[in-house]
Design an enzyme around this catalytic site. Structure first.
Site, PDB file in Angstrom:
ATOM      1  N   ASP A 115      58.733  32.573 -34.433  1.00  0.00           N
ATOM      2  CA  ASP A 115      57.596  31.703 -34.348  1.00  0.00           C
ATOM      3  C   ASP A 115      57.459  31.752 -32.649  1.00  0.00           C
ATOM      4  OD1 ASP A 115      56.198  29.381 -33.917  1.00  0.00           O
ATOM      5  OD2 ASP A 115      57.598  28.124 -35.339  1.00  0.00           O
TER       6      ASP A 115
ATOM      7  N   GLY B 166      47.786  32.273 -36.714  1.00  0.00           N
ATOM      8  CA  GLY B 166      46.549  33.090 -36.648  1.00  0.00           C
ATOM      9  C   GLY B 166      45.960  33.420 -35.586  1.00  0.00           C
TER      10      GLY B 166
ATOM     11  N   ASP C 103      50.058  24.276 -38.570  1.00  0.00           N
ATOM     12  CA  ASP C 103      51.106  23.795 -39.775  1.00  0.00           C
ATOM     13  C   ASP C 103      50.085  23.108 -40.803  1.00  0.00           C
ATOM     14  OD1 ASP C 103      52.715  24.687 -38.160  1.00  0.00           O
ATOM     15  OD2 ASP C 103      53.971  22.977 -37.801  1.00  0.00           O
TER      16      ASP C 103
END
Ligand code: GAL
Length: 392
Positions: free
Chosen positions: A147, A196, A217
């Site tokens: 992440d 993205g 999210d």
């Protein structure tokens, strides 16, 4: 001698395709499993993960194909004197936990990021990539979600006002962990999470991504789920065996999503060939939730071995029709009603490649509709879907 030479020649000829086959068997179909974040966020601990593994088996999720039990953020503790990452007190023994999950016939996933800190401000992998990958492999992990989080600060600091350089820094960071995972020799599914940005679907697969988040999210609301799901139009060409668009984890069974909304969510994710990572409490599923998550025919659409993601066929106001090609020439079709009242939706068979008619099945009704010609009209409830399987 000649035979030996032939065998060598054959081996040489076969080598590239064998290699390719090995690469593409990891996440050959979209990964299925469960992730701790949507239910537990920062509270997840060892007992929760064991309970999720138990429930995955007892609820029938495992039999339906859900395999990965993924720990998200907040497991990390301090590094030891040699720089090795250790789990915090919520996770007393990661190796034992991985062994436990494996003993159930399941696989286990972990979470980190390229920055100094993760999104929940726990220890990230910056400067310790190879060491962390080795640790995950030694513990027995099978999946890594990576992440971006605080690495954005590194990009801002080192490449202010230089988006191209910042993007390159991000790509380099993901590639670094890719190489580190490869070096472990353990097959580890590599999941990119950078929301993205910078058209990750174009470069993610080249850096080893088996899946990449395409959006920010999700949350368990109709608005957020549909904003994300229906925004995936146009991304189909980037997905295929071993590399998938990831519109984020499932919220089926969470929040106040209704039966029809949950069916819309599951149908859309299946048409998108999306990873199916449940995020609900598997030990306390309502029968309607488990019926949705374990519907074999819907899962078969998602997991179809052709590996083609579906796309939007038409959009007229709140009505959307989506289609996903399946192996053998079949197609799955979603007739979606995003409106607040029930609506009739008409499918023109010629719009989805069945000018000569099609045999049809309504999947959620588990009902064969016989042979259709020309058009098919169904009344679709508010926020609902009619999911069809069409064959010649
Ligand atoms: C977010 C990520 C979520 C979850 C969370 C953990 O950036 O998109 O899926 O992993 O971090 O802190």
């Amino acid at each position: 001698m000649l035979n030996g030479f032939r065998a060598l020649l054959l081996a040489a000829l076969l080598a590239p395709s064998t290699l390719f086959a090995q690469n593409s068997t990891l996440a050959a179909t979209p990964p299925m499993g469960w992730n701790s974040w949507n239910l537990f966020a920062g509270r997840v601990n060892d007992a929760d993960v064991r309970a999720a593994a138990d429930a995955m088996v007892s609820s029938g999720m495992k039999d339906a194909g859900y395999i990965y039990v993924n720990i998200d953020d907040t497991w990390q503790g301090e590094r030891d004197a040699q720089g090795n990452i250790q789990a915090n007190s919520k996770f007393p023994d990661m190796k034992a936990l991985a062994d436990y999950v494996h003993s159930k016939g399941l696989k286990i996933g972990i979470y980190s990021g390229p920055g100094a800190k993760t999104c929940a401000k726990y220890e990230g992998s910056l400067g310790h990539e190879a060491q962390d990958a080795k640790t995950y492999a030694a513990w027995g992990f099978d999946y890594l979600k990576y992440d971006l989080c605080s690495f954005r600060q590194n990009m801002n600091e080192q490449a202010p006002n230089d988006p191209a350089k910042a993007t390159q820094m991000m790509k380099d960071a993901y590639e670094k962990m890719h190489q580190a995972l490869l070096a472990t020799g353990r097959p580890i599914v590599y999941s990119f999470c950078q929301y993205g940005w910078d058209a990750v679907w174009e470069w993610g697969p080249g850096l080893g991504a088996n899946l990449w988040r395409t959006t920010g999210d999700i949350n368990p609301t109709w608005d957020r789920m549909t904003l994300i799901g229906f925004s995936q139009a146009g991304l189909a060409k980037y997905a295929g065996p071993g590399h998938w668009n990831d519109p984020d984890m499932l919220e089926v069974g969470n929040g106040k999503l209704t039966l029809d909304e949950n069916r819309t969510h599951m149908s859309l994710w299946a048409l998108l060939a999306a990873p199916l990572l449940a995020g609900n409490d598997l030990s306390q599923m309502k029968p309607e939730t488990s019926a949705i998550l374990t519907n074999r025919e819907v899962i078969a659409i998602d997991q179809d071995s052709l590996g083609k993601q579906g796309d939007r066929v038409s959009e007229v106001g709140p009505v959307e029709i989506w289609a996903k090609p399946l192996k053998g020439g079949a197609k799955a079709i979603g007739l979606f009603n995003r409106d607040d009242t029930a609506l009739p939706i008409t499918l023109k068979l010629s719009d989805v490649g069945f000018s000569g008619g099609a045999k049809a099945r309504d999947i959620w009704q588990a009902k064969d509709l016989g042979k259709l010609q020309g058009t098919y009209t169904a009344t679709v409830p508010r926020h609902g879907v009619v999911l069809l399987l069409l064959t010649k």
